[in-house]
Design an enzyme around this catalytic site. Structure first.
Site, short mmCIF file in Angstrom:
data_model
loop_
_atom_site.label_atom_id
_atom_site.label_comp_id
_atom_site.label_asym_id
_atom_site.label_seq_id
_atom_site.Cartn_x
_atom_site.Cartn_y
_atom_site.Cartn_z
N LYS A 127 -16.87 -0.37 -2.45
CA LYS A 127 -16.51 0.91 -1.88
C LYS A 127 -16.67 2.01 -2.92
O LYS A 127 -16.07 1.96 -3.99
CB LYS A 127 -15.06 0.90 -1.37
N ASP B 107 -17.04 5.90 1.14
CA ASP B 107 -15.73 6.34 1.65
C ASP B 107 -15.54 7.83 1.34
O ASP B 107 -14.87 8.19 0.38
CB ASP B 107 -14.65 5.47 0.97
N LYS C 232 -14.87 10.09 4.06
CA LYS C 232 -13.99 10.60 5.13
C LYS C 232 -14.42 11.98 5.62
O LYS C 232 -13.72 12.98 5.44
CB LYS C 232 -12.54 10.66 4.64
N ASP D 64 -15.58 17.79 9.67
CA ASP D 64 -16.19 19.12 9.72
C ASP D 64 -16.67 19.36 11.14
O ASP D 64 -16.37 18.55 12.04
CB ASP D 64 -17.34 19.20 8.69
N THR E 237 -2.42 6.81 5.27
CA THR E 237 -1.15 6.10 5.07
C THR E 237 -0.24 6.83 4.08
O THR E 237 0.92 6.47 3.95
CB THR E 237 -1.39 4.66 4.60
N ARG F 261 -7.49 -2.45 -7.73
CA ARG F 261 -6.91 -2.84 -9.01
C ARG F 261 -6.57 -4.31 -9.20
O ARG F 261 -6.69 -4.81 -10.33
CB ARG F 261 -5.70 -1.94 -9.30
O1 C5P Z 1 -6.46 -0.39 -6.27
P1 C5P Z 1 -6.11 -0.54 -4.83
O2 C5P Z 1 -6.28 -1.95 -4.32
O3 C5P Z 1 -4.75 0.04 -4.51
O4 C5P Z 1 -7.20 0.34 -4.08
C1 C5P Z 1 -7.16 0.55 -2.70
C2 C5P Z 1 -8.29 1.43 -2.29
O5 C5P Z 1 -8.14 1.72 -0.90
C3 C5P Z 1 -8.36 2.78 -2.98
O6 C5P Z 1 -9.73 3.14 -3.10
C4 C5P Z 1 -7.63 3.70 -2.04
O7 C5P Z 1 -8.10 5.02 -2.12
C5 C5P Z 1 -8.01 3.10 -0.69
N1 C5P Z 1 -7.06 3.41 0.37
C6 C5P Z 1 -5.72 3.08 0.31
N2 C5P Z 1 -4.89 3.39 1.33
C7 C5P Z 1 -5.38 4.02 2.40
C8 C5P Z 1 -6.71 4.36 2.49
C9 C5P Z 1 -7.54 4.03 1.44
O8 C5P Z 1 -5.28 2.48 -0.66
N3 C5P Z 1 -4.57 4.28 3.40
#
Ligand code: C5P
Length: 238
Positions: free
Chosen positions: A34, A61, A63, A66, A125, A217
């Site tokens: 992503k 990603d 989003k 517009d 979220t 992460r």
């Molecule tokens: O590092 P981690 O596993 O928390 O990364 C989650 C990824 O999913 C990030 O790129 C974050 O921006 C994305 N994301 C999220 N929650 C959302 C939408 C997207 O954590 N509701």
């Protein structure tokens, strides 16, 4: 689908070198990568091709939100990049989502390439029910808003949604088995939660009905990212 294909690795880094190092290490251990606003805006669309050259599929990603004509233009660009999936905000409305889908279909036919999957983002979220009412001036409940937008996205022909683990089951019930559900907020029991609050394990996300899980992460910050990815795959296979 094999378990590893369900993992979408979030490349939340701001250098091309770091991103490509992760792709080289993990291209055969995950289903897609992503690329979000940070990396895309830092290094440009060429990163998509570079990841593809290393054997990775790409979820762009960004989003989009517009007017329909502008989002249709962006959707054509995404199709030309041959990305695996990209997303738009369902709050952009029916006309916008319909225009995005039409643009993808026309452009993929013109180029003779596979159309990318187009996903809807419903309510982020990070937004609470209180903020939905007080700051976005939406009077319906969070659940009604999320479900209404997911169904609207389906009616406009979108392929699926990105949603929190809590929303997987009701969206699956309402939108059916063909609707693609991608969920972030995934944490194996052995990994740190970081800033994520409403989380679920990879196995639980699968059990709830997710097709793909976005994981950042727990893999990228692990001492050995490849080993962390393989550990998650093993857990999914159990
Ligand atoms: O590092 P981690 O596993 O928390 O990364 C989650 C990824 O999913 C990030 O790129 C974050 O921006 C994305 N994301 C999220 N929650 C959302 C939408 C997207 O954590 N509701």
């Amino acid at each position: 689908m094999k378990p590893k294909e369900r993992i979408i690795l979030a490349l939340d880094v701001d250098s091309e070198a770091r991103a490509l190092e992760l792709v080289e290490k993990l291209a055969d251990s995950v289903g897609a990568f992503k690329v979000g606003m940070q990396l895309y805006n830092q290094v440009g669309p060429g990163i998509v091709r570079q990841i593809q050259d290393l054997g990775g599929r790409v979820f762009v990603d960004l989003k989009f939100h517009d007017i329909p004509n502008t989002v249709a233009g962006a959707a054509r660009v995404m199709t030309g990049l041959n990305c695996f999936m990209f997303n738009v905000h369902s709050s952009g409305g029916r006309d916008m989502m319909t225009a995005a889908m039409k643009a993808v279909q026309e452009e993929s036919a013109r180029l003779g390439c596979a159309p990318p999957l187009v996903l809807a983002v419903t309510v982020l979220t990070s937004i609470s029910e209180q903020q939905l009412h007080d700051e976005m001036y939406i009077s319906r409940s969070m659940e009604q808003t999320v479900m209404g937008w997911a169904q609207m996205a389906k009616e406009c022909g979108l392929n699926g949604v990105v949603c929190s683990p809590q929303e997987i089951e009701p969206i699956r019930r309402a939108c059916g088995s063909d609707f693609v559900i991608v969920t972030p907020g995934i944490r194996p029991l052995w990994s740190e939660k970081n800033d994520q609050k409403r989380i679920t394990t990879p196995r639980e996300a699968l059990r709830l009905g997710a097709d793909y899980m976005v994981i950042g992460r727990p893999i990228t910050a692990a001492p050995d990212p490849r080993e962390a990815a393989l550990r998650i795959i093993e857990e999914l296979e159990e």
